[in-house]
Design an enzyme around this catalytic site. Structure first.
Site, PDB file in Angstrom:
ATOM      1  N   HIS A  49       0.815  -1.209   0.000  1.00  0.00           N
ATOM      2  CA  HIS A  49       0.000   0.000   0.000  1.00  0.00           C
ATOM      3  C   HIS A  49       0.852   1.263   0.000  1.00  0.00           C
ATOM      4  O   HIS A  49       0.472   2.271  -0.602  1.00  0.00           O
ATOM      5  CB  HIS A  49      -0.922  -0.010   1.228  1.00  0.00           C
ATOM      6  CG  HIS A  49      -2.022   0.995   1.167  1.00  0.00           C
ATOM      7  ND1 HIS A  49      -3.098   0.870   0.325  1.00  0.00           N
ATOM      8  CD2 HIS A  49      -2.225   2.153   1.845  1.00  0.00           C
ATOM      9  CE1 HIS A  49      -3.914   1.900   0.483  1.00  0.00           C
ATOM     10  NE2 HIS A  49      -3.408   2.699   1.397  1.00  0.00           N
ATOM     11  N   HIS A  96     -10.373   2.848  -1.022  1.00  0.00           N
ATOM     12  CA  HIS A  96     -10.564   2.461   0.373  1.00  0.00           C
ATOM     13  C   HIS A  96     -11.365   1.169   0.383  1.00  0.00           C
ATOM     14  O   HIS A  96     -12.427   1.071   0.995  1.00  0.00           O
ATOM     15  CB  HIS A  96     -11.259   3.580   1.156  1.00  0.00           C
ATOM     16  CG  HIS A  96     -10.465   4.038   2.329  1.00  0.00           C
ATOM     17  ND1 HIS A  96     -11.011   4.400   3.529  1.00  0.00           N
ATOM     18  CD2 HIS A  96      -9.125   4.165   2.505  1.00  0.00           C
ATOM     19  CE1 HIS A  96     -10.071   4.755   4.379  1.00  0.00           C
ATOM     20  NE2 HIS A  96      -8.911   4.621   3.774  1.00  0.00           N
TER      21      HIS A  96
END
Length: 742
Positions: A49, A96
C-alpha cells in the site's frame, strides 16, 4: 534505545507482513536487528500500500510528462496540471476497498476525507468529487448492506464537508461479492505560484502536527490493505479509521490560510501509515532528517505505545514544516480555527528519523530506505497468461441465435432495469451535487461532469471509467478501452482530455495469472495515454482484492480523467432537444456482441473476448465530434457504451422527455446493431437544416456514419415496432435500483 529490549524474531516480522529477505535487509540497513517499533515502521512503509513494491517497476513505464504537468507523478500529494490563466488543477483518485468491505460507512467516509486532504495540502481548494463503486450480486443481503453503508458514508462526509459529488460509476458483479471496490476522486483549483510541496528541509525548522488528536484507529491499516480479505479480517476492525467531516472542513480552511502566509516549507496529509509515512516521505524528498518527540503528539488514549502513535491512521491530521521563527503565526491560525497545533520536532541534516518517547530514543531509521523511489524493495514478479483468456477468444457470435423482433421489448426492459445500466437516482439523491454552485451538469446531463472554475470562463470536465468485464476478457485492450471511453466522455461533453489519474484494483500480485492481468493492463493503459497525450499524474494501486471463496475481483484499472473546457459555449449535453431533429450514429457498425451486458446477463454467456476496438478509428471519431461541437453543428452527443445503441438512444430520449424512431441496418445482426458494445461510436442529434453540412463533413473525413432516424414526441420505435412508451421506459429506468434496495 534500551539494549535489554527483547528484539523481534523472524516470526514477528512475518506476522507484520514482511518477507524473510526483507527482514534480513532491514538488519543490513540498520547495521543491527530492529526493535519492535522499527520493525513496525518498516512493515508499514514496505507494505504494498505504501511502497508499491510489486507494481512500481511497471508504473514507471506509464507516460508521465507533458507541457501542462507541474508535478512529477508521485512526487506530491496529488497530480498537478496547468489549465492556463495562472491556474492549475490538482486531482487524484484513491481506493478504500478493504476498510469498506468491513465497515462500509466509515471505510467510504474516510476515503472521501483522505482524497480531499491530498488536494488541499497542495494549496488547492477542492471543487468536485467523483466515485467509482463496485459491488457483488444485488441478490445478496450483504451486498445491499455494503451499498447502503458506502453510499451513506460518501454522502454524509462529502455533504458535510461541502464539496459537491458531481458524478461517478456503479457496477455490480458476483466477483465483487467479498471485495467491494470504493475508489474516490477529487479535484481542486490553485493559483500556479501558490502550490505547497510535500517536502522538508532547513536545519532547525520546526515540525508541527495539526488537526485531530491521534488515536488507535487505523493502526496497521496499510498492512491490512496489503493482504487478502478473509474471515479473520473482521478481527482487524481497528485498522478501519473513523472520520469527522466537520473537523476536516476546519482543517481545510486553516491549511489554506497557513499556506497563504508563504511560511510553509512543506506539508503532507497523514493518510496510510500516519506519522511515520509523512515524516519519512517529506524527509527523503528534502534530503534531510527529523527529530520527533512522540510525547508532544496530542493523543486520544493514554499510554499509547510508540508504534501506535507512529502508525495510527487517525483522520484529519497534517504534518507541517514551517520557517523557524514563524511558530506563533501557525499557532495563531490553528487556535483561531480551534484545532490542535503542536510542535513535535525539528528538521535535521542527518537524513535519519529519530523518534523519542518518555525521553528515550525508541527508533532510529534512515528516511530514504523507507520510501517508494528510495530504498524500499522493488520486485519483478512472475506472471503468465490465465488459461481462460484462450477460452474466451474461442467465442463465435454465430453460435448465438440472433434475437427475434418480438423479443425487443423484453431485452429493452431487461437492460433498462439492470443494475449496471439503470438510473443511479437512488444513489445520487443522497449526494449534494450543487453545493459550491459550480456544477454545470446538475440540470444538463452529459457524458462527463462539467464544473466551473470560478473567476474564469473555464470549466474542468471530469470522469471515472472502467468496464472491468472488458479488462477481464482482455486486460491490455480492456485498459485501452477504459482510457478511450474516458476521453470520449470528455469530448462528448465539450472538453479536451489533458491528463489521467488511475486506481489499479487487482487481486494478489503473488498469483502469476493475476500479475499478468496487472502487467497487461498497465501496458494497455500506457499505450492509450500516449496516443491521447494524457500523461498519468499519479494514482493508487490496490492489490489483494480477492478471497479464498470468490477468488480475485475482475481486474479493474479505474481511469480518472481530467479535461478542460475553455468556454461555456463549447458545452454539449446528451439529451435530445427537439422533435424531428435527425439522429446519426458516428462510428462503425459491426456484428460484435462480445462482452456486452446483453450477452453476459440476458443470454447468460460470460466467456467472450473484449469488444471490437481500433485506436485509429477512436481517435478520428473523437476529433470529428470535437470539431462538430466547436462549430455548433450538433445538438446532442452521447457515447455508446454499456447496453449498446438502444440504451444510448433511450438515455438521450429520457433526458430530453422525447422519443425516437429509428431503422436498423439489415447488414448486421439485430442484437449486435442494437445491443452490441463495439467501441468508438457516438450518437448525435442535429437540426434538419444541418443535415447536408454534417453529412458532407463526415464524408470528407471518410468516417463511418449512418442516419438512424428522428427524435419524436415520445415512445421508442425500432423498425416500426413500438418497443416502449416514454413513460414505461422512464419508470423502468428511474426506479429499478430503488425498488431493489427497498
Amino acid at each position: 534505545m534500551d539494549a535489554t529490549e527483547s528484539l523481534p524474531s523472524l516470526e514477528t516480522a512475518r506476522k507484520l507482513g514482511l518477507l524473510p529477505d526483507e527482514f534480513d535487509r532491514i538488519a543490513q540497513i540498520l547495521g543491527r536487528r530492529p526493535n519492535f517499533t522499527e520493525l513496525s515502521i518498516f512493515s508499514v512503509m514496505w507494505s504494498e500500500h505504501c511502497s508499491y513494491k510489486n507494481s512500481i517497476v511497471w508504473l514507471k513505464t506509464l507516460p508521465r510528462d507533458s507541457d501542462r504537468m507541474l508535478a512529477k507523478a508521485g512526487d506530491e500529494n496529488a497530480g498537478l496540471v496547468d489549465i492556463g490563466d495562472g491556474l492549475a488543477c490538482s486531482f487524484k483518485i484513491e481506493s478504500h476497498n478493504h476498510p469498506s468491505a468491513l465497515e462500509p460507512y466509515q471505510g467510504a467516509a474516510t476515503g472521501v476525507g483522505g482524497i480531499n486532504r491530498d488536494i488541499f495540502t497542495m494549496g488547492a481548494r477542492p471543487i468536485a468529487q467523483l466515485n467509482s463503486l463496485r459491488f457483488g450480486s444485488l441478490d445478496l443481503a450483504k451486498t445491499k448492506r455494503l451499498l447502503r453503508g458506502v453510499v451513506k458514508g460518501i454522502g454524509d462526509y462529502g455533504n458535510a464537508f461541502g464539496i459537491p459529488t458531481v458524478g461517478g460509476e456503479l457496477y455490480f458483479d458476483e466477483c465483487y461479492n467479498t471485495n467491494p471496490l470504493v475508489n474516490a476522486f477529487s479535484a481542486g483549483i490553485v493559483e500556479v505560484g501558490k502550490v505547497a510541496k510535500a517536502t522538508s528541509y532547513g536545519v532547525g525548522n520546526p515540525v508541527f502536527i495539526v488537526g485531530s488528536a491521534t488515536g488507535k484507529d487505523g493502526i496497521h491499516g496499510a498492512t491490512f490493505a496489503s493482504e487478502d480479505i478473509s474471515a479473520a479480517s473482521t478481527d482487524k476492525l481497528p485498522a478501519v479509521q473513523v472520520g469527522d467531516p466537520f473537523m476536516e472542513k476546519l482543517l481545510l480552511e486553516a491549511t489554506l490560510e497557513i499556506i497563504a502566509t508563504g511560511y510553509v516549507i512543506g506539508i503532507q496529509d497523514m493518510g496510510a501509515a500516519g506519522i511515520i509515512c509523512s515524516t519519512s516521505e517529506m524527509s527523503a524528498k528534502g534530503e534531510h532528517g527529523m527529530i520527533i518527540d512522540l510525547d508532544k503528539v496530542p493523543t486520544r488514549q493514554l499510554n499509547m505505545a510508540p508504534f501506535e502513535i507512529l502508525l495510527s491512521e487517525s483522520q484529519e491530521r497534517m504534518l507541517v514544516v514551517i520557517e523557524k521563527g514563524k511558530e506563533d503565526v501557525i499557532q495563531g491560525i490553528f487556535d483561531k480555527w480551534d484545532l490542535n497545533c503542536a510542535q513535535i520536532g525539528e528538521v535535521t541534516d542527518t537524513q535519519r528519523l529519530h523518534f523519542y518517547r518518555y525521553g528515550e530514543l525508541v527508533a532510529d531509521v534512515p528516511a530514504y530506505d523507507l520510501v517508494l523511489g528510495g530504498g524500499a524493495p522493488q520486485y519483478h514478479r512472475e506472471y503468465r497468461e490465465p488459461a481462460y483468456i484462450k477460452e474466451f477468444a474461442k467465442f463465435d457470435p454465430s453460435d448465438v441465435d440472433d434475437l427475434e423482433k418480438d423479443e425487443l421489448k423484453k431485452v429493452a426492459q431487461h437492460l433498462l432495469t439492470h443494475p449496471n445500466i439503470c438510473s443511479r437516482k437512488w444513489v445520487y439523491q443522497q449526494y449534494d451535487s450543487t453545493v459550491g454552485t459550480a456544477n454545470r451538469s446538475t440540470n444538463a446531463p452529459s457524458d462527463a461532469a462539467v464544473v466551473r472554475v470560478k473567476g474564469s470562463d473555464k470549466s474542468i470536465v471530469i470522469t471515472v471509467d472502467c468496464n472491468s468485464r472488458y479488462v477481464n476478457a482482455n486486460p491490455r485492450q480492456g485498459a485501452m478501452i477504459a482510457v478511450a471511453e474516458a476521453a470520449r466522455n470528455i469530448v462528448c461533453s465539450g472538453g479536451e482530455p489533458i491528463a489521467v489519474t488511475n486506481n489499479l484494483n487487482f487481486g494478489n500480485p503473488y498469483v502469476p495469472e493475476v500479475y499478468w492481468q496487472f502487467v497487461e493492463a498497465v501496458q494497455g493503459m500506457g499505450e492509450a495515454c500516449r496516443r491521447f497525450s494524457t500523461p498519468v499524474t499519479g494514482g493508487n494501486v490496490s492489490f489483494y482484492n480477492q478471497s479464498s471463496d470468490d477468488g480475485p475481483v475482475f481486474p479493474t484499472p479505474t481511469i480518472g480523467m481530467l479535461g478542460l473546457m475553455e468556454h461555456p459555449s463549447h458545452r454539449m449535453t446528451l439529451d435530445f432537444k427537439n422533435e424531428d431533429d435527425l439522429i446519426y450514429l458516428v462510428g462503425p457498425s459491426t456484428d460484435d456482441i462480445a462482452s456486452s451486458e446483453y450477452l453476459y446477463s440476458y443470454k447468460g454467456i460470460k466467456a467472450s473476448p473484449a469488444p471490437n476496438f481500433d485506436f485509429e478509428t477512436e481517435w478520428r471519431i473523437q476529433e470529428s465530434i470535437k470539431t462538430m461541437i466547436r462549430n455548433g453543428w450538433i445538438k446532442s452527443a452521447h457515447d455508446i457504451s454499456d447496453g449498446g445503441l438502444f440504451v444510448t438512444l433511450a438515455e438521450s430520449a429520457m433526458a430530453g422527455d422525447k422519443g425516437f424512431q429509428i431503422e436498423t441496418d439489415d447488414r448486421y445482426r439485430t442484437d449486435a446493431f442494437l445491443f452490441g458494445e463495439s467501441q468508438s461510436r457516438v450518437v448525435i442529434s442535429i437540426s434538419p437544416d444541418q443535415q447536408q453540412h454534417v453529412e458532407g463533413y463526415l464524408d470528407d473525413t471518410i468516417l463511418p456514419f449512418a442516419f438512424l432516424g428522428k427524435v419524436t414526441a415520445g415512445g421508442f420505435v425500432v423498425d416500426d415496432i413500438a418497443v416502449l412508451t416514454l413513460a414505461e421506459a422512464k419508470d423502468s429506468y428511474d426506479n429499478a435500483l430503488g425498488k431493489i434496495m427497498s
